[in-house]
Design an enzyme around this catalytic site. Sequence first.
Site, PDB file in Angstrom:
ATOM      1  CD  GLU A 239      54.081  47.201  47.959  1.00  0.00           C
ATOM      2  OE1 GLU A 239      53.193  47.885  47.448  1.00  0.00           O
ATOM      3  OE2 GLU A 239      54.095  45.962  47.931  1.00  0.00           O
ATOM      4  CE  LYS A 241      47.124  54.139  52.796  1.00  0.00           C
ATOM      5  NZ  LYS A 241      46.396  55.015  51.898  1.00  0.00           N
ATOM      6  NE  ARG A 246      44.015  48.425  45.592  1.00  0.00           N
ATOM      7  CZ  ARG A 246      43.709  47.750  46.693  1.00  0.00           C
ATOM      8  NH1 ARG A 246      43.121  48.381  47.692  1.00  0.00           N
ATOM      9  NH2 ARG A 246      43.996  46.474  46.808  1.00  0.00           N
ATOM     10  NE  ARG A 261      38.436  51.381  48.580  1.00  0.00           N
ATOM     11  CZ  ARG A 261      39.306  51.591  49.540  1.00  0.00           C
ATOM     12  NH1 ARG A 261      40.400  52.263  49.295  1.00  0.00           N
ATOM     13  NH2 ARG A 261      39.098  51.158  50.740  1.00  0.00           N
ATOM     14  CD  GLU A 289      46.211  54.113  45.020  1.00  0.00           C
ATOM     15  OE1 GLU A 289      45.880  52.920  45.218  1.00  0.00           O
ATOM     16  OE2 GLU A 289      45.775  55.058  45.661  1.00  0.00           O
ATOM     17  NE  ARG A 415      38.741  47.972  56.331  1.00  0.00           N
ATOM     18  CZ  ARG A 415      39.110  48.864  55.417  1.00  0.00           C
ATOM     19  NH1 ARG A 415      40.371  49.226  55.326  1.00  0.00           N
ATOM     20  NH2 ARG A 415      38.233  49.405  54.610  1.00  0.00           N
ATOM     21  CE  LYS A 421      43.843  52.171  56.532  1.00  0.00           C
ATOM     22  NZ  LYS A 421      42.613  52.267  55.802  1.00  0.00           N
TER      23      LYS A 421
END
Length: 573
Positions: A239, A241, A246, A261, A289, A415, A421
């Site tokens: 996708e 970024k 967020r 976030r 986002e 994470r 990313k």
Amino acid sequence: MRRWSELAERLAATTRTSEKTAILADYLRSLSPEELPLATIFLTGRPFAEADQRSTGLGWSAIASTVADLASVGRSALGEAYDRSSDLGIAVADVLAAAGHAPAADRSPTLPEVAAAFAAIETASGPARKAAILRELLERTDPLTAKHVVKVLGGDLRIGLREGLVEAAIARAFDRPLEAVKQAGMLVGDVGELAALARDDALASASLSLFHPLKFMLASPAEDADEIVARLGPEVWVEDKYDGIRCQLHKLGTDVRLYSRDLHDISTGYPEIVEASRGLHWDGILDGEILAWRDGTVLPFIALQTRLGRKAPTDAIRSAVPVIYVAFDALGLGPGGGAPVTPLLGRPLRERRARLDELDLPLADGDDGGRFARSYLTVAGDADALEAAFLEARARRNEGLMVKDPASIYAPGRRGLGWLKMKKALATIDCVVVGVEVGHGKRHGVLSDYTFAIRDTATGRLVNIGKAYSGLTDAEIAEMTRWFEAHTIASFGRYRQVEPTVVVEIAFDVIVRSSRHGSGFSLRFPRIARLRPDKTADEIDTVETVTALYEGLQHGPEHLVTAGARSSMDPST
Ligand code: AMP
């Protein structure tokens, strides 16, 4: 609170995870039902639960003044104590101990009393009233306990407690399966409530609830396409970024809320998204986002900055910076009309995305004039396809790629390797260090925070462009600390102005124009790529070269190639 503080000291002094878990489990088991949630929340270094919208509103400076006043010393005494440890809690304990502050043990506040004081500080209006409540609390608190009250208030506990460890301790304390604790933890998002559920054997009752924000799933960095395909392949989901804010969107009928976030309710800042969602037929929780968006293209993050933190944007701001919500995940969905919302967190991304696609939001690669879109998704089977997708994402003015494993579940607050990313530092600039400060945490004894500058060739002067904390090894930092100590020109509190001769290569994500620094630019996420002892201050980048780089980065990939070619990462330059 005294007992809690002693526990925190013990945990900080213990390095072995198994030992920490055992100590913590024993402690949690010993608490009353009233104390358990409070103690657990404080252990995460917060005065209130993470998803709690409250904040005490007491800053460093108000805390420092209150303590200085209580100890009858000047603010400078606290500043000096802080310079020694780079830790406000330790500084407060030192100052209070030196002042002979020793209230009777029977006045020491209990955990519920500390929690009540935090709540009262939150509701009190104005810094003076807030500080008065803190003062009353600290008057009854011995230096060690005061250290921890201040650490929790300041959100800076640093006792090495990862969330996983707290969950393991909860499981062990009440003899529940770790998996059940983790599962419930994802859904309730409040570790205090989680501990209470575990104690009451009610973990199974945890459920997804609308308007209780969940922690966000995070991504791990990866720069190399081959490595990404090797890790997540053979086929990965790709996708764009997006460089925005967020945002988790909760919707039940016409009731809509947006969470940032840090789990704060930011709904009033983006009324157009809230209004547009009201008319949609589904209920549920989306992850996505918020982007500044005009005529089918994303505007740079800097445009969105004018809307950040604004509670109620004016019509002028709303029309100057229109926003859109780009959804990339569905955490729970229901058909609307009062039908239940099915949790999707534990389902693979493949299925979550299929449910998201059924909502029929337009794709974020064009403009239908609406406020909603879906992330642009493609599939890549090898590193070349990934590199090509990267350039296409940049051409759509996005930051890079998010590469996702279609089989991964949504893991709130983690994470993991389910999402990677890919941003790539496209260029670096060479700068000279002009100022240094002692660092934080394990770097508190060394000069690890660097302020650096480029040159303005018109005047020959050095102009600041940013500050970076990380990137060098401990050995390099130690060596440079000695050098900077010997080459300090002047000291201003913590800040030392140093001889401008050390050249560092700085990597960054984005350059933006900004009046914050003398150069007229600032860097987002600057980090020290390496020391450049091979270069002198005469060879650093200039306002001209940075302007050229900035302009190149504003226009699509072909310019980026040019920018990359001038990178000093390239050994041939
Ligand atoms: P970073 O902030 O660099 O750690 O990158 C992770 C962030 O990228 C997430 O927190 C999101 O805000 C953002 N992001 C942008 N586009 C996406 C996407 N398609 N999927 C997931 N996260 C995204």
